[in-house]
Design a protein around this motif. Structure first.
Motif, PDB file in Angstrom:
ATOM      1  N   LEU A   1       0.836  -1.200   0.000  1.00 44.25           N
ATOM      2  CA  LEU A   1       0.000   0.000   0.000  1.00 44.25           C
ATOM      3  C   LEU A   1       0.871   1.251   0.000  1.00 44.25           C
ATOM      4  CD1 LEU A   1      -2.951   0.966   0.161  1.00 44.25           C
ATOM      5  CD2 LEU A   1      -2.763   0.882   2.657  1.00 44.25           C
ATOM      6  N   VAL A   2       0.666   2.076  -1.020  1.00 38.22           N
ATOM      7  CA  VAL A   2       1.430   3.310  -1.173  1.00 38.22           C
ATOM      8  C   VAL A   2       0.542   4.499  -0.793  1.00 38.22           C
ATOM      9  CG1 VAL A   2       2.697   4.809  -2.774  1.00 38.22           C
ATOM     10  CG2 VAL A   2       2.807   2.314  -3.035  1.00 38.22           C
ATOM     11  N   GLY A   3       0.999   5.314   0.144  1.00 38.16           N
ATOM     12  CA  GLY A   3       0.268   6.516   0.526  1.00 38.16           C
ATOM     13  C   GLY A   3       0.639   7.671  -0.384  1.00 38.16           C
ATOM     14  N   ILE A   4      -0.370   8.388  -0.873  1.00 32.34           N
ATOM     15  CA  ILE A   4      -0.124   9.531  -1.747  1.00 32.34           C
ATOM     16  C   ILE A   4      -0.916  10.728  -1.224  1.00 32.34           C
ATOM     17  CG2 ILE A   4      -1.996   9.011  -3.380  1.00 32.34           C
ATOM     18  CD1 ILE A   4      -0.073   9.945  -5.633  1.00 32.34           C
ATOM     19  N   THR A   5      -0.333  11.916  -1.318  1.00 29.30           N
ATOM     20  CA  THR A   5      -1.013  13.133  -0.866  1.00 29.30           C
ATOM     21  C   THR A   5      -1.625  13.846  -2.056  1.00 29.30           C
ATOM     22  OG1 THR A   5       1.118  14.290  -0.951  1.00 29.30           O
ATOM     23  CG2 THR A   5       0.401  13.428   1.181  1.00 29.30           C
ATOM     24  N   ALA A   6      -2.800  14.452  -1.832  1.00 27.84           N
ATOM     25  CA  ALA A   6      -3.565  15.027  -2.934  1.00 27.84           C
ATOM     26  C   ALA A   6      -4.221  16.335  -2.527  1.00 27.84           C
ATOM     27  CB  ALA A   6      -4.631  14.034  -3.404  1.00 27.84           C
ATOM     28  N   LEU A   7      -4.625  17.078  -3.527  1.00 31.04           N
ATOM     29  CA  LEU A   7      -5.401  18.303  -3.389  1.00 31.04           C
ATOM     30  C   LEU A   7      -6.198  18.400  -4.681  1.00 31.04           C
ATOM     31  CD1 LEU A   7      -5.470  20.569  -1.184  1.00 31.04           C
ATOM     32  CD2 LEU A   7      -3.879  21.863  -2.593  1.00 31.04           C
ATOM     33  N   GLY A   8      -7.296  19.130  -4.681  1.00 31.32           N
ATOM     34  CA  GLY A   8      -8.089  19.206  -5.902  1.00 31.32           C
ATOM     35  C   GLY A   8      -7.267  19.596  -7.126  1.00 31.32           C
ATOM     36  N   VAL A   9      -6.298  20.493  -6.931  1.00 30.22           N
ATOM     37  CA  VAL A   9      -5.501  21.000  -8.052  1.00 30.22           C
ATOM     38  C   VAL A   9      -4.403  20.042  -8.490  1.00 30.22           C
ATOM     39  CG1 VAL A   9      -5.966  23.445  -7.637  1.00 30.22           C
ATOM     40  CG2 VAL A   9      -4.102  22.306  -6.398  1.00 30.22           C
TER      41      VAL A   9
ATOM     42  N   ARG B   1      -3.719   9.800 -12.685  1.00 27.04           N
ATOM     43  CA  ARG B   1      -2.807   9.227 -13.680  1.00 27.04           C
ATOM     44  C   ARG B   1      -1.814   8.260 -13.034  1.00 27.04           C
ATOM     45  NH1 ARG B   1      -4.245  14.206 -15.787  1.00 27.04           N
ATOM     46  NH2 ARG B   1      -4.563  14.220 -18.061  1.00 27.04           N
ATOM     47  N   ILE B   2      -1.402   8.569 -11.823  1.00 25.21           N
ATOM     48  CA  ILE B   2      -0.437   7.723 -11.123  1.00 25.21           C
ATOM     49  C   ILE B   2      -1.078   6.409 -10.665  1.00 25.21           C
ATOM     50  CG2 ILE B   2       0.850   7.568  -8.940  1.00 25.21           C
ATOM     51  CD1 ILE B   2       1.488  10.585  -9.341  1.00 25.21           C
ATOM     52  N   LYS B   3      -2.341   6.456 -10.258  1.00 27.12           N
ATOM     53  CA  LYS B   3      -3.013   5.282  -9.686  1.00 27.12           C
ATOM     54  C   LYS B   3      -2.941   4.050 -10.592  1.00 27.12           C
ATOM     55  CE  LYS B   3      -7.509   3.883  -7.738  1.00 27.12           C
ATOM     56  NZ  LYS B   3      -7.891   2.857  -8.721  1.00 27.12           N
ATOM     57  N   PRO B   4      -3.381   4.109 -11.865  1.00 29.23           N
ATOM     58  CA  PRO B   4      -3.332   2.887 -12.679  1.00 29.23           C
ATOM     59  C   PRO B   4      -1.903   2.422 -12.971  1.00 29.23           C
ATOM     60  CG  PRO B   4      -4.008   4.788 -14.006  1.00 29.23           C
ATOM     61  CD  PRO B   4      -4.033   5.221 -12.582  1.00 29.23           C
TER      62      PRO B   4
ATOM     63  N   TYR C   1       0.937  -2.481  -6.937  1.00 27.89           N
ATOM     64  CA  TYR C   1       0.699  -1.704  -5.726  1.00 27.89           C
ATOM     65  C   TYR C   1      -0.780  -1.314  -5.613  1.00 27.89           C
ATOM     66  CZ  TYR C   1       5.787  -0.857  -6.060  1.00 27.89           C
ATOM     67  OH  TYR C   1       7.150  -0.985  -6.150  1.00 27.89           O
ATOM     68  N   ASP C   2      -1.202  -1.052  -4.397  1.00 27.26           N
ATOM     69  CA  ASP C   2      -2.470  -0.368  -4.139  1.00 27.26           C
ATOM     70  C   ASP C   2      -2.150   1.049  -3.694  1.00 27.26           C
ATOM     71  OD1 ASP C   2      -4.469  -2.097  -4.851  1.00 27.26           O
ATOM     72  OD2 ASP C   2      -4.660  -3.013  -2.868  1.00 27.26           O
ATOM     73  N   LEU C   3      -3.081   1.968  -3.945  1.00 30.34           N
ATOM     74  CA  LEU C   3      -2.870   3.379  -3.613  1.00 30.34           C
ATOM     75  C   LEU C   3      -3.927   3.844  -2.620  1.00 30.34           C
ATOM     76  CD1 LEU C   3      -1.086   5.835  -4.588  1.00 30.34           C
ATOM     77  CD2 LEU C   3      -3.018   6.456  -6.026  1.00 30.34           C
ATOM     78  N   ILE C   4      -3.491   4.612  -1.613  1.00 34.19           N
ATOM     79  CA  ILE C   4      -4.424   5.244  -0.682  1.00 34.19           C
ATOM     80  C   ILE C   4      -4.088   6.727  -0.642  1.00 34.19           C
ATOM     81  CG2 ILE C   4      -2.964   4.608   1.312  1.00 34.19           C
ATOM     82  CD1 ILE C   4      -5.598   4.453   2.953  1.00 34.19           C
ATOM     83  N   ALA C   5      -5.102   7.568  -0.902  1.00 31.15           N
ATOM     84  CA  ALA C   5      -4.879   9.010  -1.056  1.00 31.15           C
ATOM     85  C   ALA C   5      -5.353   9.781   0.173  1.00 31.15           C
ATOM     86  CB  ALA C   5      -5.599   9.519  -2.302  1.00 31.15           C
ATOM     87  N   PHE C   6      -4.638  10.858   0.488  1.00 30.34           N
ATOM     88  CA  PHE C   6      -4.971  11.722   1.619  1.00 30.34           C
ATOM     89  C   PHE C   6      -5.021  13.160   1.149  1.00 30.34           C
ATOM     90  CE2 PHE C   6      -3.315   7.864   3.301  1.00 30.34           C
ATOM     91  CZ  PHE C   6      -4.147   7.595   4.372  1.00 30.34           C
ATOM     92  N   HIS C   7      -6.129  13.824   1.461  1.00 28.06           N
ATOM     93  CA  HIS C   7      -6.393  15.177   0.975  1.00 28.06           C
ATOM     94  C   HIS C   7      -5.895  16.206   1.978  1.00 28.06           C
ATOM     95  CE1 HIS C   7      -8.631  17.946  -1.669  1.00 28.06           C
ATOM     96  NE2 HIS C   7      -8.860  18.622  -0.560  1.00 28.06           N
TER      97      HIS C   7
ATOM     98  N   ILE D   1       5.756   6.034   0.338  1.00 32.10           N
ATOM     99  CA  ILE D   1       5.074   7.328   0.248  1.00 32.10           C
ATOM    100  C   ILE D   1       5.377   8.002  -1.082  1.00 32.10           C
ATOM    101  CG2 ILE D   1       4.889   9.646   1.247  1.00 32.10           C
ATOM    102  CD1 ILE D   1       3.839   7.598   3.170  1.00 32.10           C
ATOM    103  N   ILE D   2       4.325   8.498  -1.741  1.00 30.39           N
ATOM    104  CA  ILE D   2       4.488   9.460  -2.833  1.00 30.39           C
ATOM    105  C   ILE D   2       3.854  10.756  -2.329  1.00 30.39           C
ATOM    106  CG2 ILE D   2       3.916  10.077  -5.208  1.00 30.39           C
ATOM    107  CD1 ILE D   2       3.901   7.122  -5.918  1.00 30.39           C
ATOM    108  N   ASP D   3       4.698  11.628  -1.824  1.00 28.38           N
ATOM    109  CA  ASP D   3       4.218  12.901  -1.258  1.00 28.38           C
ATOM    110  C   ASP D   3       4.063  13.885  -2.411  1.00 28.38           C
ATOM    111  OD1 ASP D   3       3.424  14.815   0.502  1.00 28.38           O
ATOM    112  OD2 ASP D   3       5.367  15.074   1.479  1.00 28.38           O
ATOM    113  N   LEU D   4       3.029  13.653  -3.193  1.00 27.93           N
ATOM    114  CA  LEU D   4       2.808  14.427  -4.417  1.00 27.93           C
ATOM    115  C   LEU D   4       2.412  15.866  -4.117  1.00 27.93           C
ATOM    116  CD1 LEU D   4       2.375  13.999  -7.644  1.00 27.93           C
ATOM    117  CD2 LEU D   4      -0.041  14.107  -7.029  1.00 27.93           C
TER     118      LEU D   4
END
Length: 401
Positions: free
Chosen positions: A186-194, A201-204, A211-217, A235-238
């Motif tokens: 499980l890979v954690g990724i950070t997100a915002l509307g923008v 695009r990264i998820k697929p 991997y599985d992806l879990i996003a945090f806003h 972590i992908i701290d996008l």
């Protein structure tokens, strides 16, 4: 297989209602453990774990709490002791495999006690608070389900029986729920509307690689908790925008420096991206923007949200905080920089587009990061397909080190 559902309640005021929920749960084939977290008054039903035991676990005695209350002590003094005690007890029950779910009921004090008990349990353990009113501070960042009752929890009648039966049915359904499908890293990724287009695009691309992806806003507190529990593989701290919040409101920088610290301490692979560093997010309208931001380029993002373009100096400060975090990490880290903009409103043709301010990020990072922290510059916008591919390629590469 029967599950065990823990019920922490003030039994001097909610005894009848607690027994009803207890009986409903047991009628459906599951076990219960009732914990009395009351202080004053006599328990109306027998508890499996008494209020005396809870007070002792909280570092006091029930007699001391009662005497203090009789002398006029604030109610919160006893409540805080019982919170500390019930938290310790539910943690012990969970560690011993004697807690599969938790349900509580009460008014404001009961909700404070119940949700506090729930807050120390891992994410994924079913948690249901039945209360006369919903207050966000009771939930915080935990996965606590709130059920608001249509009337005060004061005796049984046709309306409250139905409400409490539904609550019992809900917690039973929650503990009986099973997760199907394979468990992948499980890979954690950070997100915002923008930056959401980039996440999509990264998820697929990650899923194609197993991997599985879990996003945090915008908020990484739950991500930190999952890292501490050992449930995140990387972590992908996008969207590192969160480091801008202390800068916006002139709070101590330590609040930003502690962000995602557990990932570095545990040696997880990390990709860091300056997503969202082109903006400060302000609550209100253009008319209510603080004077210090009035002369900035502004963007109305919603009815009560205004974005202000960050300066070169602010981007540089954020870059320093992130570079120092990369230096402290005990695992592999790469910083991937999109050279054509950090968000949907920061690209050529958009009014937040400011290559000079954005350029401060790469400039500062290159001057601070230690050897071994990889810097990847990509001639693309953060939401472009090309950038998403480079992020995933980089993550895959550093994970294989």
């Amino acid at each position: 297989m029967p599950k065990t559902i823990v019920i922490p309640v003030t039994l001097d005021t909610k005894g009848e209602e607690t027994k009803y929920i207890k009986d409903e749960i047991e009628r459906k084939g599951h076990n219960t453990i009732v914990i009395d977290v009351g202080v004053l008054g006599e328990p109306l039903i027998k508890a499996d774990i008494t209020r005396e035991e809870v007070a002792q676990a909280g570092g006091s005695s029930l007699r001391e709490l009662v005497e203090a209350a009789e002398k006029g002590a604030d109610r919160t003094e006893g409540t805080n002791v019982m919170i500390s005690g019930v938290q310790k007890i539910v943690e012990e029950l969970h560690s011993a495999g004697k807690l599969d779910g938790i349900i509580s009921l009460g008014g404001s004090t009961g909700a404070a006690l119940g949700t506090s008990a729930m807050s120390v349990l891992p994410i994924g353990i079913p948690k249901l608070m039945v209360s006369t009113g919903f207050e966000l501070q009771f939930v915080g960042h935990k996965d606590i389900a709130m059920m608001q009752t249509p009337a005060d929890i004061l005796g049984l009648n046709s309306v409250m029986r139905k409400t409490l039966a539904c609550a019992a049915g809900a917690i039973v359904g929650m503990v009986e729920a099973e997760v199907r499908g394979p468990i992948k890293p499980l890979v954690g990724i950070t997100a915002l509307g923008v930056t959401t287009p980039a996440v999509m695009r990264i998820k697929p691309l990650l899923e194609e690689r197993g991997y599985d992806l879990i996003a945090f806003h915008t908020d990484t507190q739950v991500l930190d908790e999952l890292v501490q529990e050992g449930r995140i593989s990387g972590i992908i701290d996008l969207t590192t925008f969160e480091v801008m919040i202390p800068l916006t409101y002139h709070l101590p920088e330590e609040l930003a420096e502690g962000r995602l610290r557990p990932a570095g301490e545990k040696g997880l692979p990390q990709v860091i991206v300056p997503g969202g560093l082109d903006m400060l997010i302000l609550t209100g309208t253009k008319e209510t923007v603080p004077p210090e931001y009035k002369d900035r380029v502004l963007h109305v993002h919603g009815p009560d949200r205004v974005l202000a373009r960050t300066t070169k100096e602010e981007v540089g400060k954020a870059a320093r905080i992130l570079a120092e975090r990369a230096n402290r990490a005990t695992g592999p880290v790469a910083i991937v920089i999109p050279l054509r903009g950090f968000s949907a409103v920061d690209q050529e043709g958009q009014h937040f587009y400011d290559p000079e301010a954005d350029g401060a990020f790469a400039q500062v990072v290159k001057g601070i990061v230690k050897e071994g922290v990889e810097i990847v510059e990509v001639d693309a916008h953060i939401n472009d397909d090309e950038f998403a591919k480079r992020v995933v390629d980089t993550y895959d590469r550093i994970t294989a080190r």
